[in-house]
Write an enzyme that holds these catalytic residues in place. Sequence first.
Site: not given
Length: 167
Positions: A67, A97, A123, A164
């Site tokens: 996406n 780093h 997302a 879960k």
Amino acid sequence: MDFVQKVQRAIGMAEQINTLAYAQQEEIRERWSELTGQAVDETFHLIPPVFTDHGVHIRVGRNVFVNQGCRFNDVGGIEIDDDVMLGPDVSLITSGHPLAPAQRRTGITSAPIRIGRNVWIGASAMILQGVTIGADAVVAAGAVVTRDVPARSVVAGVPATVIKRIP
């Protein structure tokens, strides 16, 4: 090609992809293949924009969906198996780093990210260097994944933990 040239190449090629419309999937696949040096299957779909720092260390399987706004910092290597879905603004970060203040500007640490078959990453999730996500797992939106994710599990939170199991 030195490090700076590789980064400049990848950023420039990502900018080219980012000028394309989603409907131009054939051209997106062609540009992605050029960026990564790997032919991608016709089932690969990407919604621009996309960002990367090297491009040549990314491998994707069949039926992968990326996406918009995803980031592939791939110096350590990114392997994405078949049937994976990446939600908007997912970040796959294979580098960092050193912790010691005197070394932070002098070196890079890196380790590969491996994403198993049929994984869904929600997302704005962030997957950090060295993480393997097992097959059929789900990473909740906004999660920061710092450790391996077992297959068929759902992880959420910062840092992500298993909330879960998927039957």
